[in-house]
Design an enzyme around this catalytic site. Structure first.
Site, PDB file in Angstrom:
ATOM      1  N   ARG A 169      -0.221 -14.229  -5.613  1.00 38.13           N
ATOM      2  CA  ARG A 169       1.121 -14.340  -5.003  1.00 38.13           C
ATOM      3  C   ARG A 169       1.387 -15.708  -4.236  1.00 38.13           C
ATOM      4  NH1 ARG A 169       2.462  -8.264  -2.848  1.00 38.13           N
ATOM      5  NH2 ARG A 169       3.077  -7.709  -4.979  1.00 38.13           N
ATOM      6  N   LYS A 176      -2.945  -9.242  -5.706  1.00 34.24           N
ATOM      7  CA  LYS A 176      -2.123  -8.549  -5.661  1.00 34.24           C
ATOM      8  C   LYS A 176      -1.603  -8.318  -7.002  1.00 34.24           C
ATOM      9  CE  LYS A 176      -1.624  -7.652  -1.114  1.00 34.24           C
ATOM     10  NZ  LYS A 176      -1.633  -6.367  -0.527  1.00 34.24           N
ATOM     11  N   SER A 195      -8.462  -5.475   0.727  1.00 34.66           N
ATOM     12  CA  SER A 195      -7.427  -4.347   0.580  1.00 34.66           C
ATOM     13  C   SER A 195      -7.791  -3.406   1.541  1.00 34.66           C
ATOM     14  CB  SER A 195      -7.455  -3.840  -0.747  1.00 34.66           C
ATOM     15  OG  SER A 195      -6.215  -2.592  -0.838  1.00 34.66           O
ATOM     16  N   GLY A 206      -1.501   0.073  -7.304  1.00 28.97           N
ATOM     17  CA  GLY A 206      -2.690  -0.020  -6.727  1.00 28.97           C
ATOM     18  C   GLY A 206      -2.941   1.306  -5.777  1.00 28.97           C
ATOM     19  N   ASP A 214       3.098  -8.133   2.127  1.00 29.11           N
ATOM     20  CA  ASP A 214       4.021  -7.883   1.286  1.00 29.11           C
ATOM     21  C   ASP A 214       5.324  -8.609   1.184  1.00 29.11           C
ATOM     22  OD1 ASP A 214       1.992  -6.267   0.009  1.00 29.11           O
ATOM     23  OD2 ASP A 214       3.245  -4.341   0.046  1.00 29.11           O
TER      24      ASP A 214
HETATM   25  O1  LIG Z   1      -1.815   1.403   1.635  1.00 32.03           O
HETATM   26  C1  LIG Z   1      -0.753   1.017   1.202  1.00 32.03           C
HETATM   27  O2  LIG Z   1       0.256   1.825   0.568  1.00 32.03           O
HETATM   28  C2  LIG Z   1      -0.462  -0.432   0.774  1.00 32.03           C
HETATM   29  C3  LIG Z   1      -1.372  -1.504   1.487  1.00 32.03           C
HETATM   30  C4  LIG Z   1      -1.169  -2.746   1.265  1.00 32.03           C
HETATM   31  O3  LIG Z   1      -2.272  -3.312   0.298  1.00 32.03           O
HETATM   32  P1  LIG Z   1      -3.690  -4.087   0.992  1.00 32.03           P
HETATM   33  O4  LIG Z   1      -4.035  -3.040   1.791  1.00 32.03           O
HETATM   34  O5  LIG Z   1      -4.150  -4.174  -0.299  1.00 32.03           O
HETATM   35  O6  LIG Z   1      -2.981  -5.388   1.474  1.00 32.03           O
HETATM   36  C5  LIG Z   1       0.180  -3.183   0.556  1.00 32.03           C
HETATM   37  O7  LIG Z   1       0.190  -4.490   0.276  1.00 32.03           O
HETATM   38  C6  LIG Z   1       0.457  -2.162  -0.480  1.00 32.03           C
HETATM   39  O8  LIG Z   1       1.839  -2.728  -1.160  1.00 32.03           O
HETATM   40  C7  LIG Z   1       0.332  -0.858  -0.313  1.00 32.03           C
HETATM   41  C1  LIG Z   2       0.810  -4.837  -3.437  1.00 31.60           C
HETATM   42  C2  LIG Z   2       1.403  -4.001  -3.759  1.00 31.60           C
HETATM   43  O1  LIG Z   2       1.370  -2.747  -4.389  1.00 31.60           O
HETATM   44  P1  LIG Z   2       0.009  -2.057  -4.683  1.00 31.60           P
HETATM   45  O2  LIG Z   2      -1.170  -2.588  -4.098  1.00 31.60           O
HETATM   46  O3  LIG Z   2       0.146  -0.650  -4.065  1.00 31.60           O
HETATM   47  O4  LIG Z   2      -0.013  -1.771  -6.183  1.00 31.60           O
HETATM   48  C3  LIG Z   2       3.001  -4.069  -3.454  1.00 31.60           C
HETATM   49  O5  LIG Z   2       3.715  -3.250  -3.912  1.00 31.60           O
HETATM   50  O6  LIG Z   2       3.419  -5.374  -3.011  1.00 31.60           O
END
Ligand SMILES: O=C(O)C1=C[C@@H](OP(=O)(O)O)[C@@H](O)[C@H](O)C1
Ligand SMILES: C=C(OP(=O)(O)O)C(=O)O
Length: 413
Positions: A327, A323, A155, A81, A296
């Site tokens: 989940r 995600k 997000s 992501g 997370d």
């Molecule tokens: O900016 C980041 O590094 C992240 C933000 C979060 O996502 P969301 O903003 O989609 O909740 C988290 O869940 C992800 O594992 C990492």
């Molecule tokens: C949501 C997650 O990852 P990402 O959004 O960075 O793919 C995670 O690591 O739980």
């Protein structure tokens, strides 16, 4: 007291790679995370033309203050992501055609608000197959910046992607969010931008970034707080004690606050400036907790919840449905397979006390489902995972490290 060495933070590694790529000069990241997500991120930067030298314990990146050196690129984000939501803004800063794609899993995840924001800034950006999803093509022609509104309710990564790139926009950026989840990740973004020499500000729902230059430098990556949650939960669940050095109250990662949740459930928690220690109680207590900021770690808590002496209710975590998998549904379905009473709503899950029985966990290709239910397995003989290897997204050595910790505990007793 048993120490466990946790690898570097995925989120800090991705941000440090991005910032180093945009900085004036050469930066060295120390103890970055190397896992599928961050390897995808570094490979994405290399495809964009940046000089990235990956070593086991460090990474050297030569920055470019005018966007990607390559005149065009195909970037494959795998399951990450962070790569999908951060790297397209670099493409927009560049000059050429930059194509972004990812795995089937990543293609399912939302990208619309970022695509919309780039379009609002005048970027020629197109979703090639499905509106608001990868694959996406960006025809970069430099970015002027300006003001825009953004929905970051699914997000926070959409906001981070824009903020990180903002100093390289000729007029900087002013983003007003209509909704925002995972706020600590945005605070982490702002803190790291400061660390690389750019001061962004937040007033209410508006984030303002002036045009400027990132300064290259050395950056030491903290251990990953989300990864640490499995080991802290393991201690809480088994009445043992574990210390994670290098991660404590001074951490930039919000997920370190998972330790406080364990504290509310009766664990003995010591959060020092640069370490955290958890000692499990005889029996965990039930708890109701809002996890919007630290979602997370929702699966970590859900997976140990049956062992509490009262219901565990986790609220305000709708975006965990978009995600790596849904989940809330994955936790509920797997707990039900284990014979545990569980209920979910749009944005919550409640788990009642029970004695999980042997079953195979359906990981759905999600590292956090695999790691969380591995902790359940410490007190559930016969629990297996259908896809143990999916932990490679953030911690390829997870199973070995957990087994080593359990072995150490058994030697201690
Ligand atoms: O900016 C980041 O590094 C992240 C933000 C979060 O996502 P969301 O903003 O989609 O909740 C988290 O869940 C992800 O594992 C990492
Ligand atoms: C949501 C997650 O990852 P990402 O959004 O960075 O793919 C995670 O690591 O739980």
């Amino acid at each position: 007291m048993t120490d466990v060495a946790i690898p570097g933070s995925k989120s800090l590694t991705a941000r440090a790679l991005f910032l180093a790529a945009c900085a004036d000069g050469t930066s060295v990241l120390h103890r970055p995370l190397w896992s599928d997500d961050t390897e995808a991120f570094a490979a994405g930067l290399a495809a964009l033309g940046y000089a990235v030298d990956v070593r086991p314990d460090r990474c050297t990146v030569r920055g470019s203050t005018s966007g990607p050196p390559a005149p065009g690129a195909d970037v494959f984000c795998r399951d990450a992501g962070t790569a999908a939501r951060f790297l397209p803004t670099l493409g927009a800063l560049g000059h050429g055609v930059f194509a972004f794609d990812g795995s089937e899993q990543l293609r399912r995840r939302p990208l619309g608000p970022l695509v919309g924001a780039l379009a609002a800034l005048g970027v020629d950006v197109r979703a090639e197959e499905r509106e608001g999803h990868l694959p996406v093509t960006v025809r970069g022609a430099g970015l002027k910046g300006g003001a825009l509104t953004l929905d970051a309710g699914l997000s926070s990564q959409f906001l981070t992607g824009l903020l990180l790139a903002a100093p390289l926009m000729t007029e900087g950026l002013e983003v007003t969010v209509t909704d925002l989840v995972s706020v600590p990740y945005v605070e982490m973004t702002l803190a790291m931008m400061r660390r690389f020499g750019v001061q962004a500000t937040r007033t209410g729902d508006t984030f303002t970034v002036p045009p400027g230059r990132y300064r290259a430098g050395d950056y030491l990556v903290e251990p990953d707080a989300s990864t640490a949650s499995y080991f802290l939960a393991a201690a809480a669940l088994t009445g043992r004690s574990v210390t994670v050095p290098g991660l404590g109250a001074d951490a930039l990662q919000g997920d370190v606050r998972f330790a406080e949740v364990l504290g509310r459930m009766g664990a003995d928690v010591t959060l020092a400036a640069d370490s955290v220690t958890v000692t499990g109680p005889e029996r965990l207590s039930g708890v109701t907790v809002n996890m919007r900021d630290i979602s997370d770690t929702m699966p970590t808590l859900a997976a140990i919840a049956p062992f509490a002496d009262g219901p565990v209710r986790i609220e305000d975590v709708y975006n965990t449905r978009v995600k790596e998998c849904d989940r809330l549904d994955a936790c509920a379905t797997n707990l039900a397979r284990l014979g545990v009473r569980v209920e979910t709503g749009r944005d919550w899950i409640q788990v009642w006390p029970g004695t999980p029985r042997a079953a195979e966990i359906d990981c759905r290709g999600d590292h956090r489902i695999a790691m969380s239910f591995s902790v359940t397995g410490l007190r559930t003989p016969g629990l297996t995972l259908d896809d143990p290897g999916c932990v490679k997204k953030t911690f390829p050595e997870f199973h070995e490290v957990l087994a080593d910790l359990v072995r150490e505990w058994s030697h201690d007793s």
